[in-house]
Scaffold this motif. Structure first.
Motif, mmCIF file in Angstrom:
data_model
loop_
_atom_site.group_PDB
_atom_site.id
_atom_site.type_symbol
_atom_site.label_atom_id
_atom_site.label_comp_id
_atom_site.label_asym_id
_atom_site.label_seq_id
_atom_site.Cartn_x
_atom_site.Cartn_y
_atom_site.Cartn_z
ATOM 1 N N PHE A 131 0.809 -1.219 0.000
ATOM 2 C CA PHE A 131 0.000 0.000 0.000
ATOM 3 C C PHE A 131 0.844 1.272 0.000
ATOM 4 N N ASN A 132 0.251 2.334 -0.530
ATOM 5 C CA ASN A 132 0.850 3.667 -0.516
ATOM 6 C C ASN A 132 0.254 4.485 0.615
ATOM 7 N N ILE A 133 1.072 5.339 1.209
ATOM 8 C CA ILE A 133 0.623 6.224 2.286
ATOM 9 C C ILE A 133 0.351 7.599 1.690
ATOM 10 N N SER A 134 -0.897 8.027 1.779
ATOM 11 C CA SER A 134 -1.292 9.300 1.166
ATOM 12 C C SER A 134 -1.575 10.362 2.217
ATOM 13 N N GLU A 135 -1.315 11.594 1.839
ATOM 14 C CA GLU A 135 -1.649 12.758 2.677
ATOM 15 C C GLU A 135 -2.742 13.538 1.965
ATOM 16 N N THR A 136 -3.861 13.768 2.647
ATOM 17 C CA THR A 136 -4.960 14.531 2.058
ATOM 18 C C THR A 136 -4.809 16.013 2.406
ATOM 19 N N ILE A 137 -4.807 16.848 1.375
ATOM 20 C CA ILE A 137 -4.567 18.284 1.553
ATOM 21 C C ILE A 137 -5.642 19.080 0.822
ATOM 22 N N PHE A 138 -6.291 19.977 1.540
ATOM 23 C CA PHE A 138 -7.298 20.844 0.924
ATOM 24 C C PHE A 138 -6.601 22.038 0.277
ATOM 25 N N VAL A 139 -6.956 22.305 -0.970
ATOM 26 C CA VAL A 139 -6.320 23.398 -1.712
ATOM 27 C C VAL A 139 -7.151 24.668 -1.577
ATOM 28 N N ASP A 140 -6.668 25.579 -0.757
ATOM 29 C CA ASP A 140 -7.260 26.907 -0.636
ATOM 30 C C ASP A 140 -6.236 27.918 -1.136
ATOM 31 N N ASP A 141 -5.088 27.924 -0.470
ATOM 32 C CA ASP A 141 -3.943 28.721 -0.912
ATOM 33 C C ASP A 141 -2.924 27.754 -1.523
ATOM 34 N N GLU A 142 -2.631 27.923 -2.823
ATOM 35 C CA GLU A 142 -1.756 26.980 -3.530
ATOM 36 C C GLU A 142 -0.368 26.887 -2.903
ATOM 37 N N LYS A 143 0.169 28.010 -2.460
ATOM 38 C CA LYS A 143 1.519 28.012 -1.889
ATOM 39 C C LYS A 143 1.563 27.211 -0.589
ATOM 40 N N ILE A 144 0.569 27.417 0.277
ATOM 41 C CA ILE A 144 0.511 26.691 1.547
ATOM 42 C C ILE A 144 0.307 25.198 1.286
ATOM 43 N N ALA A 145 -0.602 24.867 0.372
ATOM 44 C CA ALA A 145 -0.867 23.464 0.049
ATOM 45 C C ALA A 145 0.386 22.801 -0.514
ATOM 46 N N ASN A 146 1.144 23.532 -1.314
ATOM 47 C CA ASN A 146 2.388 23.001 -1.886
ATOM 48 C C ASN A 146 3.410 22.688 -0.791
ATOM 49 N N LEU A 147 3.551 23.604 0.166
ATOM 50 C CA LEU A 147 4.503 23.398 1.271
ATOM 51 C C LEU A 147 4.087 22.207 2.132
ATOM 52 N N LEU A 148 2.784 22.075 2.378
ATOM 53 C CA LEU A 148 2.279 20.934 3.164
ATOM 54 C C LEU A 148 2.545 19.620 2.438
ATOM 55 N N ALA A 149 2.365 19.626 1.122
ATOM 56 C CA ALA A 149 2.586 18.423 0.322
ATOM 57 C C ALA A 149 4.058 18.004 0.340
ATOM 58 N N ILE A 150 4.941 18.956 0.134
ATOM 59 C CA ILE A 150 6.378 18.660 0.133
ATOM 60 C C ILE A 150 6.821 18.153 1.498
ATOM 61 N N ASP A 151 6.292 18.773 2.559
ATOM 62 C CA ASP A 151 6.636 18.351 3.917
ATOM 63 C C ASP A 151 6.156 16.919 4.173
ATOM 64 N N ALA A 152 4.938 16.591 3.721
ATOM 65 C CA ALA A 152 4.394 15.242 3.922
ATOM 66 C C ALA A 152 5.249 14.202 3.203
ATOM 67 N N LEU A 153 5.697 14.523 2.003
ATOM 68 C CA LEU A 153 6.531 13.593 1.242
ATOM 69 C C LEU A 153 7.881 13.379 1.920
ATOM 70 N N LYS A 154 8.399 14.442 2.515
ATOM 71 C CA LYS A 154 9.673 14.326 3.239
ATOM 72 C C LYS A 154 9.524 13.482 4.501
ATOM 73 N N ARG A 155 8.318 13.476 5.068
ATOM 74 C CA ARG A 155 8.088 12.807 6.353
ATOM 75 C C ARG A 155 7.503 11.398 6.220
ATOM 76 N N GLY A 156 7.505 10.842 5.010
ATOM 77 C CA GLY A 156 7.125 9.444 4.875
ATOM 78 C C GLY A 156 5.995 9.127 3.931
ATOM 79 N N ALA A 157 5.152 10.108 3.603
ATOM 80 C CA ALA A 157 4.084 9.840 2.633
ATOM 81 C C ALA A 157 4.712 9.650 1.245
ATOM 82 N N ASN A 158 4.106 8.810 0.430
ATOM 83 C CA ASN A 158 4.578 8.670 -0.952
ATOM 84 C C ASN A 158 3.454 8.914 -1.945
ATOM 85 N N SER A 159 2.364 9.483 -1.430
ATOM 86 C CA SER A 159 1.201 9.782 -2.261
ATOM 87 C C SER A 159 0.507 11.024 -1.709
#
Length: 458
Positions: free
Chosen positions: A65-93
């Motif tokens: 299985f893949n580990i996914s992080e669900t992120i709501f897109v309101d501000d694209e810049k904030i959502a992008n930073l959250l996504a990159i951080d999640a990928l660095k911390r173990g999520a691969n989706s």
């Protein structure tokens, strides 16, 4: 040649096991004492043997299985930073949810879209925008969870109207891979039984197959929610793969596994004694893993009453990482294979769901039954039974309807409205409503909190 040691032992038959149990019961009735019937109509036995093993062939994922992080897109810049951080911390989706169009270039900046598994769940229908995003990413690892029928079921209305919605979706499916999502999670969170969830999800998908033909089979993906009925939830996901394989054979398509995205249910989550939600989601994620999910996105323990926060996200992601990396469940998609109990209930769930599916198709199909309110009526009946079981404490939510902590105060901690919101809009069909089991009880406790506070303040 020496005789194998185990050949010296008699192989017990099911009848011998039952006789031994009846002796140990000392006169108590075997059926009344040890058999129980589920809401699915399945009788669970105290023991299972090889005779209960099914011969089902299940197309499970080739990889874990893949580990996914669900992120709501309101501000694209904030959502992008959250996504990159999640990928660095173990999520691969990543799963991005949005209620309006956004700048996808900003959102996906510095994310390797070719190797990262990405899901998009839009609560709007814009064919040009979806095609733009798909063309920009240009990856088979991107899935769009676009579901016009699911939107009708949940909102009561089409995005535009029946004709225009299907025209837009047809344009999307002709030009985009992995572009149609089936919202099977909706039925679970509204209170449907597991048999209903399976049958309705299959009939729901069949509407798209009837409309667009066999070419759309490989473009469909599925979303499910799993509850706390541990073994039955494992069996549910496995049974659906059997049902999907059987259905697409009718469209001359074989050996194409269902792609399944899973999240823990919100139906059994509570605002009081909220740390118990961690136990619930851990069990549910294990069901999702052993059931053979392609991707799992966990739910934060405080998701129903607090805004998304770093602590809650980190804990929910780490739950999956612990199960994957420290509990040896990285490649567990086939662990349930050979379990007499799980295989038996998988077989029974698949058979029951197929019977219901055939009834739906014989009655004109899923859309017709949805428009006539039959699907909604059946789910409402099942949900009411479940809610009554909760009130009667046949279904236990620890800390809520059993062993309440009277010192637990939530009035000041609630940031998001955790209850069903009243909708005063005209709809084409009665909408299905996601509702948690404990809502009525929690409203009473919050009201008592407020009354007590007002009394103290004079």
């Amino acid at each position: 040649m020496k005789t194998p040691l185990f050949d010296d032992f008699l192989k017990p038959t099911p009848a011998a096991w039952k006789n031994k149990i009846q002796v140990d019961l000392k006169g108590a009735d075997y059926n009344d004492t040890l058999l129980w019937k589920t809401q699915e109509g399945i009788v669970v036995k105290p023991f299972y043997t090889k005779e209960d093993q099914s011969s089902l062939e299940i197309e499970t994922p080739k990889e874990g299985f893949n580990i996914s992080e669900t992120i709501f897109v309101d501000d694209e810049k904030i959502a992008n930073l959250l996504a990159i951080d999640a990928l660095k911390r173990g999520a691969n989706s990543l799963q991005f949810t949005a209620n309006k169009t956004f700048d996808y270039r900003k959102l996906l900046l510095n994310i390797d879209v070719k190797t990262t598994l990405i899901y998009f769940q839009f609560s709007f229908l814009d064919d040009s925008f979806q095609l733009e995003v798909s063309k920009f990413i240009n990856s088979e690892k991107t899935y769009f969870q676009t579901d016009i029928i699911g939107n009708l079921a949940e909102s009561g209305n089409w995005f535009f109207n029946l004709k225009e919605d299907f025209i837009k979706l047809e344009r999307i499916q002709k030009n985009t891979p992995n572009c149609i999502g089936i919202s099977g999670d909706l039925y679970q969170n509204c209170g449907a039984t597991i048999t209903q969830q399976l049958a309705y999800t299959l009939a729901h998908a069949n509407e798209y197959l009837n409309k667009f033909g066999s070419t759309v089979v490989e473009k469909i993906n599925f979303s499910f929610s799993v509850g706390s009925n541990y073994f039955f939830e494992i069996a549910k996901l496995r049974a659906f793969r059997v049902l999907w394989s059987a259905l697409i054979k009718e469209y001359d398509t074989e050996n194409l596994e269902a792609h399944i995205f899973v999240q823990p249910s919100l139906r059994n989550k509570t605002i009081y004694d909220y740390n118990v939600n961690l136990l619930r989601t851990t069990s549910e994620c294990m069901s999702a893993i052993l059931g053979g999910s392609n991707t799992i996105s966990n739910v934060s323990y405080d998701a129903i009453y607090q805004k998304s926060n770093e602590f809650g996200k980190r804990i929910s992601r780490n739950q999956l990482l612990i199960l994957q990396q420290e509990s040896y469940l990285r490649e567990a998609q086939n662990f349930a294979e050979g379990s007499y109990y799980i295989e038996s209930i998988t077989q029974q769930l698949a058979e029951n769901a197929l019977t219901l599916f055939k009834q739906i198709e014989k009655s004109g199909g899923f859309l017709k039954q949805l428009k006539n309110g039959i699907i909604q009526k059946k789910i409402k009946e099942s949900a009411l039974k479940e809610e009554n079981s909760f009130i009667e404490k046949k279904i236990i939510l620890l800390g809520t309807n059993l062993q309440q902590n009277k010192e637990d105060k939530m009035q000041q901690k609630i940031e998001l409205y955790p209850f069903v919101k009243q909708r005063n809009i005209k709809t084409l069909v009665p909408p299905l409503t996601r509702k948690r089991l404990s809502e009525s009880l929690e409203k009473d406790r919050l009201h008592s909190e407020k009354s007590l506070k007002n009394l103290k303040n004079g």
